[in-house]
Design a protein around this motif. Structure first.
Motif, PDB file in Angstrom:
ATOM      1  N   LEU A  66       0.804  -1.218   0.000  1.00 47.41           N
ATOM      2  CA  LEU A  66       0.000   0.000   0.000  1.00 47.41           C
ATOM      3  C   LEU A  66       0.841   1.273   0.000  1.00 47.41           C
ATOM      4  N   ASP A  67       2.109   1.184   0.393  1.00 46.01           N
ATOM      5  CA  ASP A  67       2.982   2.347   0.239  1.00 46.01           C
ATOM      6  C   ASP A  67       4.422   1.896   0.016  1.00 46.01           C
ATOM      7  N   SER A  68       5.285   2.851  -0.288  1.00 46.54           N
ATOM      8  CA  SER A  68       6.666   2.518  -0.659  1.00 46.54           C
ATOM      9  C   SER A  68       7.455   1.923   0.502  1.00 46.54           C
ATOM     10  N   GLY A  69       7.113   2.253   1.735  1.00 49.54           N
ATOM     11  CA  GLY A  69       7.759   1.629   2.890  1.00 49.54           C
ATOM     12  C   GLY A  69       7.445   0.148   2.959  1.00 49.54           C
ATOM     13  N   HIS A  70       6.204  -0.206   2.695  1.00 57.47           N
ATOM     14  CA  HIS A  70       5.806  -1.627   2.661  1.00 57.47           C
ATOM     15  C   HIS A  70       6.494  -2.332   1.500  1.00 57.47           C
ATOM     16  N   LEU A  71       6.584  -1.652   0.373  1.00 55.76           N
ATOM     17  CA  LEU A  71       7.239  -2.232  -0.804  1.00 55.76           C
ATOM     18  C   LEU A  71       8.677  -2.615  -0.464  1.00 55.76           C
ATOM     19  N   ARG A  72       9.416  -1.684   0.133  1.00 57.59           N
ATOM     20  CA  ARG A  72      10.813  -1.957   0.497  1.00 57.59           C
ATOM     21  C   ARG A  72      10.906  -3.083   1.517  1.00 57.59           C
ATOM     22  N   ALA A  73      10.060  -3.054   2.552  1.00 58.36           N
ATOM     23  CA  ALA A  73      10.092  -4.088   3.601  1.00 58.36           C
ATOM     24  C   ALA A  73       9.792  -5.467   3.019  1.00 58.36           C
ATOM     25  N   LEU A  74       8.817  -5.548   2.143  1.00 56.89           N
ATOM     26  CA  LEU A  74       8.439  -6.833   1.549  1.00 56.89           C
ATOM     27  C   LEU A  74       9.518  -7.354   0.612  1.00 56.89           C
ATOM     28  N   ARG A  75      10.121  -6.474  -0.145  1.00 59.99           N
ATOM     29  CA  ARG A  75      11.191  -6.919  -1.054  1.00 59.99           C
ATOM     30  C   ARG A  75      12.407  -7.400  -0.269  1.00 59.99           C
ATOM     31  N   ARG A  76      12.688  -6.775   0.879  1.00 58.09           N
ATOM     32  CA  ARG A  76      13.787  -7.249   1.734  1.00 58.09           C
ATOM     33  C   ARG A  76      13.457  -8.615   2.331  1.00 58.09           C
ATOM     34  N   LEU A  77      12.198  -8.835   2.623  1.00 60.11           N
ATOM     35  CA  LEU A  77      11.740 -10.083   3.224  1.00 60.11           C
ATOM     36  C   LEU A  77      11.692 -11.238   2.222  1.00 60.11           C
ATOM     37  N   ALA A  78      11.598 -10.910   0.947  1.00 61.64           N
ATOM     38  CA  ALA A  78      11.449 -11.926  -0.094  1.00 61.64           C
ATOM     39  C   ALA A  78      12.660 -12.858  -0.127  1.00 61.64           C
ATOM     40  N   PRO A  79      12.422 -14.180  -0.136  1.00 62.45           N
ATOM     41  CA  PRO A  79      13.524 -15.152  -0.141  1.00 62.45           C
ATOM     42  C   PRO A  79      14.346 -15.159  -1.433  1.00 62.45           C
ATOM     43  N   THR A  80      13.706 -14.811  -2.560  1.00 63.33           N
ATOM     44  CA  THR A  80      14.403 -14.854  -3.845  1.00 63.33           C
ATOM     45  C   THR A  80      14.113 -13.586  -4.642  1.00 63.33           C
ATOM     46  N   GLU A  81      14.890 -13.368  -5.697  1.00 60.91           N
ATOM     47  CA  GLU A  81      14.632 -12.230  -6.591  1.00 60.91           C
ATOM     48  C   GLU A  81      13.278 -12.374  -7.272  1.00 60.91           C
ATOM     49  N   GLN A  82      12.898 -13.611  -7.606  1.00 57.07           N
ATOM     50  CA  GLN A  82      11.590 -13.855  -8.225  1.00 57.07           C
ATOM     51  C   GLN A  82      10.467 -13.471  -7.269  1.00 57.07           C
ATOM     52  N   ASP A  83      10.650 -13.760  -5.990  1.00 62.16           N
ATOM     53  CA  ASP A  83       9.648 -13.374  -4.999  1.00 62.16           C
ATOM     54  C   ASP A  83       9.595 -11.860  -4.846  1.00 62.16           C
ATOM     55  N   ALA A  84      10.735 -11.213  -4.825  1.00 66.46           N
ATOM     56  CA  ALA A  84      10.778  -9.747  -4.718  1.00 66.46           C
ATOM     57  C   ALA A  84      10.059  -9.099  -5.897  1.00 66.46           C
ATOM     58  N   ALA A  85      10.147  -9.719  -7.061  1.00 71.57           N
ATOM     59  CA  ALA A  85       9.493  -9.187  -8.263  1.00 71.57           C
ATOM     60  C   ALA A  85       7.966  -9.301  -8.189  1.00 71.57           C
ATOM     61  N   LYS A  86       7.453 -10.095  -7.279  1.00 69.32           N
ATOM     62  CA  LYS A  86       6.008 -10.239  -7.104  1.00 69.32           C
ATOM     63  C   LYS A  86       5.399  -9.047  -6.372  1.00 69.32           C
ATOM     64  N   VAL A  87       6.221  -8.198  -5.760  1.00 73.73           N
ATOM     65  CA  VAL A  87       5.731  -7.091  -4.940  1.00 73.73           C
ATOM     66  C   VAL A  87       5.549  -5.849  -5.801  1.00 73.73           C
ATOM     67  N   ARG A  88       4.334  -5.299  -5.764  1.00 75.67           N
ATOM     68  CA  ARG A  88       4.000  -4.102  -6.536  1.00 75.67           C
ATOM     69  C   ARG A  88       3.205  -3.145  -5.662  1.00 75.67           C
ATOM     70  N   LEU A  89       3.266  -1.875  -5.987  1.00 75.78           N
ATOM     71  CA  LEU A  89       2.457  -0.870  -5.287  1.00 75.78           C
ATOM     72  C   LEU A  89       1.047  -0.839  -5.877  1.00 75.78           C
ATOM     73  N   LEU A  90       0.052  -0.778  -5.027  1.00 74.40           N
ATOM     74  CA  LEU A  90      -1.342  -0.785  -5.482  1.00 74.40           C
ATOM     75  C   LEU A  90      -1.619   0.336  -6.469  1.00 74.40           C
ATOM     76  N   ARG A  91      -1.198   1.541  -6.142  1.00 70.60           N
ATOM     77  CA  ARG A  91      -1.552   2.675  -7.004  1.00 70.60           C
ATOM     78  C   ARG A  91      -0.799   2.662  -8.334  1.00 70.60           C
ATOM     79  N   SER A  92       0.161   1.770  -8.500  1.00 74.10           N
ATOM     80  CA  SER A  92       0.815   1.646  -9.804  1.00 74.10           C
ATOM     81  C   SER A  92      -0.163   1.105 -10.847  1.00 74.10           C
ATOM     82  N   TYR A  93      -1.284   0.574 -10.402  1.00 73.67           N
ATOM     83  CA  TYR A  93      -2.319   0.059 -11.301  1.00 73.67           C
ATOM     84  C   TYR A  93      -3.356   1.120 -11.668  1.00 73.67           C
ATOM     85  N   ASP A  94      -3.197   2.331 -11.159  1.00 74.59           N
ATOM     86  CA  ASP A  94      -4.114   3.435 -11.471  1.00 74.59           C
ATOM     87  C   ASP A  94      -3.436   4.333 -12.497  1.00 74.59           C
ATOM     88  N   PRO A  95      -3.889   4.309 -13.754  1.00 69.34           N
ATOM     89  CA  PRO A  95      -3.229   5.089 -14.800  1.00 69.34           C
ATOM     90  C   PRO A  95      -3.306   6.601 -14.590  1.00 69.34           C
TER      91      PRO A  95
END
Length: 164
Positions: free
Chosen positions: A88-117
């Motif tokens: 939901l925000d860039s702080g969560h994005l960073r925390a989740l990507r750090r938590l991700a076990p692999t690069e593929q898992d980190a790539a699964k993390v996206r910001l919600l508002r990135s889907y709003d054109p």
């Protein structure tokens, strides 16, 4: 095969349960509820076992969305079963990507508002309404609703791609 989406905010009592509820409604409206599963969690466990913030629940109910929820903390092991982790925000994005076990898992993390054109790249965070009044929860819901249309389109594309 079910496509699994998890929405993540700080404590899992405001923004992420709102996003989960709105997205579930969009999925059901699109007739994809047999193919797409949504849930939510928080980066921290402070509110585990609690319901949604009463202000979030009230705004959801006022707008016709389900408000039943039990907070929980996101676990790194979940990446293995999830297709998309929506921060939901860039702080969560960073925390989740750090938590991700692999690069593929980190790539699964996206910001919600990135889907709003309609949103610029400098305005992708959904502000935390927790410390404010009811207006902040309404604003949060509006942002979530606006982004959910694009998110649904992206998820539909993934689901249809799997079926092909």
């Amino acid at each position: 095969m079910t496509y699994r989406v998890c929405f993540v905010c700080t404590g899992n009592i405001c923004r992420s349960p709102m996003a989960e509820s709105v997205f579930r409604a969009r999925v059901a409206e699109a007739g994809l509820d047999e193919l797409v599963e949504a849930d939510s969690a928080g980066t921290g466990g402070w509110h585990e076992g609690e319901g949604a913030d009463p202000r979030a629940a009230a705004v959801l109910q006022e707008h016709g969305y389900a408000a039943e929820h039990t907070a929980r903390q996101f676990q790194a092991a979940w990446f293995a079963r999830l297709d998309l982790v929506v921060a939901l925000d860039s702080g969560h994005l960073r925390a989740l990507r750090r938590l991700a076990p692999t690069e593929q898992d980190a790539a699964k993390v996206r910001l919600l508002r990135s889907y709003d054109p309609a949103v610029g790249v400098d305005d992708l965070d959904v502000p935390d309404p927790y410390y404010g009044g009811a207006d902040g929860f309404v604003e949060c819901l509006e942002m979530v609703e606006a982004a959910s249309t694009g998110l649904l389109a992206a998820v539909r594309e993934q689901v249809e791609g799997r079926a092909a």
